[in-house]
Enzyme design. Structure first.
Site, PDB file in Angstrom:
ATOM      1  N   ASP A  13       2.789  35.338   1.023  1.00  0.00           N
ATOM      2  CA  ASP A  13       3.269  35.931   2.273  1.00  0.00           C
ATOM      3  C   ASP A  13       2.863  34.945   3.376  1.00  0.00           C
ATOM      4  OD1 ASP A  13       4.049  37.930   4.227  1.00  0.00           O
ATOM      5  OD2 ASP A  13       1.908  38.342   4.495  1.00  0.00           O
ATOM      6  N   LEU A  14       3.453  35.073   4.547  1.00  0.00           N
ATOM      7  CA  LEU A  14       3.135  34.116   5.624  1.00  0.00           C
ATOM      8  C   LEU A  14       2.111  34.695   6.609  1.00  0.00           C
ATOM      9  CD1 LEU A  14       3.782  31.430   7.139  1.00  0.00           C
ATOM     10  CD2 LEU A  14       5.563  32.696   8.338  1.00  0.00           C
ATOM     11  N   ASP A  15       2.592  35.666   7.425  1.00  0.00           N
ATOM     12  CA  ASP A  15       1.758  36.223   8.498  1.00  0.00           C
ATOM     13  C   ASP A  15       0.558  36.955   7.911  1.00  0.00           C
ATOM     14  OD1 ASP A  15       3.579  35.625  10.812  1.00  0.00           O
ATOM     15  OD2 ASP A  15       4.925  36.912   9.690  1.00  0.00           O
ATOM     16  N   THR A  21      -0.845  35.074  12.545  1.00  0.00           N
ATOM     17  CA  THR A  21       0.110  35.365  13.611  1.00  0.00           C
ATOM     18  C   THR A  21       0.115  36.853  13.959  1.00  0.00           C
ATOM     19  OG1 THR A  21       1.659  35.282  11.807  1.00  0.00           O
ATOM     20  CG2 THR A  21       1.783  33.495  13.405  1.00  0.00           C
ATOM     21  N   LYS A  49       2.537  45.615   9.790  1.00  0.00           N
ATOM     22  CA  LYS A  49       2.340  44.427   8.955  1.00  0.00           C
ATOM     23  C   LYS A  49       3.315  44.431   7.787  1.00  0.00           C
ATOM     24  CE  LYS A  49      -2.362  43.360  10.232  1.00  0.00           C
ATOM     25  NZ  LYS A  49      -3.776  43.371   9.845  1.00  0.00           N
ATOM     26  N   GLY A  50       4.074  43.354   7.672  1.00  0.00           N
ATOM     27  CA  GLY A  50       4.980  43.206   6.536  1.00  0.00           C
ATOM     28  C   GLY A  50       6.366  43.803   6.747  1.00  0.00           C
ATOM     29  N   ILE A  51       6.554  44.551   7.835  1.00  0.00           N
ATOM     30  CA  ILE A  51       7.888  45.155   8.005  1.00  0.00           C
ATOM     31  C   ILE A  51       8.720  44.380   9.029  1.00  0.00           C
ATOM     32  CG2 ILE A  51       7.085  47.431   7.237  1.00  0.00           C
ATOM     33  CD1 ILE A  51       7.451  48.381  10.150  1.00  0.00           C
ATOM     34  N   ARG A  53      11.396  43.145  12.046  1.00  0.00           N
ATOM     35  CA  ARG A  53      11.353  43.298  13.508  1.00  0.00           C
ATOM     36  C   ARG A  53      11.970  44.624  13.943  1.00  0.00           C
ATOM     37  NH1 ARG A  53      14.144  38.353  16.144  1.00  0.00           N
ATOM     38  NH2 ARG A  53      12.786  37.326  14.617  1.00  0.00           N
ATOM     39  N   SER A 119       8.403  36.125   2.861  1.00  0.00           N
ATOM     40  CA  SER A 119       8.002  36.720   4.141  1.00  0.00           C
ATOM     41  C   SER A 119       9.136  37.511   4.765  1.00  0.00           C
ATOM     42  CB  SER A 119       7.591  35.592   5.109  1.00  0.00           C
ATOM     43  OG  SER A 119       7.519  36.071   6.429  1.00  0.00           O
ATOM     44  N   ALA A 120       8.790  38.552   5.519  1.00  0.00           N
ATOM     45  CA  ALA A 120       9.805  39.340   6.226  1.00  0.00           C
ATOM     46  C   ALA A 120      10.231  38.656   7.524  1.00  0.00           C
ATOM     47  CB  ALA A 120       9.236  40.719   6.557  1.00  0.00           C
ATOM     48  N   SER A 121       9.507  37.622   7.906  1.00  0.00           N
ATOM     49  CA  SER A 121       9.738  37.032   9.231  1.00  0.00           C
ATOM     50  C   SER A 121      10.983  36.146   9.288  1.00  0.00           C
ATOM     51  CB  SER A 121       8.530  36.204   9.650  1.00  0.00           C
ATOM     52  OG  SER A 121       8.818  35.526  10.859  1.00  0.00           O
ATOM     53  N   ASN A 123      11.168  34.085  11.635  1.00  0.00           N
ATOM     54  CA  ASN A 123      10.617  32.874  12.255  1.00  0.00           C
ATOM     55  C   ASN A 123       9.853  32.019  11.236  1.00  0.00           C
ATOM     56  OD1 ASN A 123      11.312  33.478  15.089  1.00  0.00           O
ATOM     57  ND2 ASN A 123       9.914  35.198  14.817  1.00  0.00           N
ATOM     58  N   LYS A 150       9.985  45.129   2.601  1.00  0.00           N
ATOM     59  CA  LYS A 150       8.836  45.603   1.837  1.00  0.00           C
ATOM     60  C   LYS A 150       8.578  47.058   2.248  1.00  0.00           C
ATOM     61  CE  LYS A 150       6.960  40.915   2.238  1.00  0.00           C
ATOM     62  NZ  LYS A 150       5.969  40.040   2.871  1.00  0.00           N
ATOM     63  N   GLU A 174      -0.770  38.729  -0.509  1.00  0.00           N
ATOM     64  CA  GLU A 174      -0.320  39.578   0.604  1.00  0.00           C
ATOM     65  C   GLU A 174      -1.488  40.136   1.415  1.00  0.00           C
ATOM     66  OE1 GLU A 174       1.778  41.124   2.418  1.00  0.00           O
ATOM     67  OE2 GLU A 174       3.696  40.544   1.591  1.00  0.00           O
ATOM     68  N   ASP A 175      -1.293  40.310   2.714  1.00  0.00           N
ATOM     69  CA  ASP A 175      -2.319  40.981   3.530  1.00  0.00           C
ATOM     70  C   ASP A 175      -1.877  42.394   3.910  1.00  0.00           C
ATOM     71  OD1 ASP A 175      -0.255  40.040   5.292  1.00  0.00           O
ATOM     72  OD2 ASP A 175      -1.596  40.540   6.953  1.00  0.00           O
TER      73      ASP A 175
END
Ligand code: G6P
Ligand code: MG
Length: 220
Positions: A13-15, A21, A49-51, A53, A119-121, A123, A150, A174-175
């Protein structure tokens, strides 16, 4: 069994895993919530977190007394939040990579383990470029590639498909609780980064990737 015979890929995962971030997402959502007069604190932010925008915006609106808002107005708010978020992360650079990440990436390479981003992002690519990490990933799946968020496992399934590995041969890092649920729903192994009491569905819990090397996968 030796984990090296079992695991062929790691999906990051990223963020909150590669870079912190989450605090900037929070600040940008907080300022939008303030403008709308909606009470919003770090406790509620945990749910974001994880969802995606849009799902995040809908969650914040549900906390306020917002009876109805057109799709158009929601879009405008989501765009304004994202512009603010992008301003906050303008200076993001290699020093912002969370401890342990580079070591894990290196260990993957040393052990012929493939690497993907899940990642869900929307960006994600921009952020990986700022961190100078974009070339390290064999496959990148982000919010621009997915239709389900997710805890649906789609993002990880697309990553595994891109890498040509099975879920049962892959570890998701994952966080977010919802991210770990997504991993479980897809049949992936998982490592939860953060509070083990919150992330109690992970196969392995670590406070930080710097707390272990890849031999921790022996526990799987
Ligand atoms: C990640 C973060 C979420 C964020 C989502 C969408 O999963 O954990 O907090 O809402 O990505 O990010 P974006 O950069 O597309 O707004
Ligand atoms: Mg995350």
């Amino acid at each position: 069994m030796d984990w090296k015979n079992k695991i062929k890929a790691v999906i990051f995962d990223l963020d909150g895993v590669i870079v912190d971030t989450a605090k900037y997402h929070y600040l940008a959502w907080k300022s939008l919530a303030d403008q709308l007069g909606i009470p919003f604190s770090e406790r509620e932010n945990e749910n974001l977190k994880g969802i995606s925008r849009m799902d995040s915006l809908n969650f914040i609106l549900s906390l306020g007394d917002v009876q109805y808002m057109s799709q158009d107005d929601k879009m405008k708010l989501a765009i304004s939040k994202n512009l603010h978020y992008l301003e906050l992360i303008t200076d993001l650079n290699r020093e912002d990579i969370l401890p342990g990440t580079l070591e894990w990436i290196q260990e993957c390479k040393d052990n012929n383990i493939k690497i993907a981003l899940g990642s869900a992002s929307k960006n994600a690519r921009r952020i990986l470029e700022s961190l100078d990490l974009i070339d390290q990933f064999d496959v990148i799946i982000d919010g621009t590639n997915t239709t389900k968020t997710k805890p649906d496992p789609q993002v990880f399934e697309l990553a595994a498909k891109g890498l040509g590995v099975k879920a049962s041969e892959s570890v998701v890092i994952e966080d977010a609780y919802k991210g770990l649920e997504a991993a479980k729903n897809g049949g992936f192994y998982s490592i939860g980064i953060g509070d083990p009491e919150i992330l109690n569905i992970a196969d392995i819990n670590l406070r930080s990737l710097s707390d272990a090397d890849m031999n921790i996968l022996e526990k799987l």
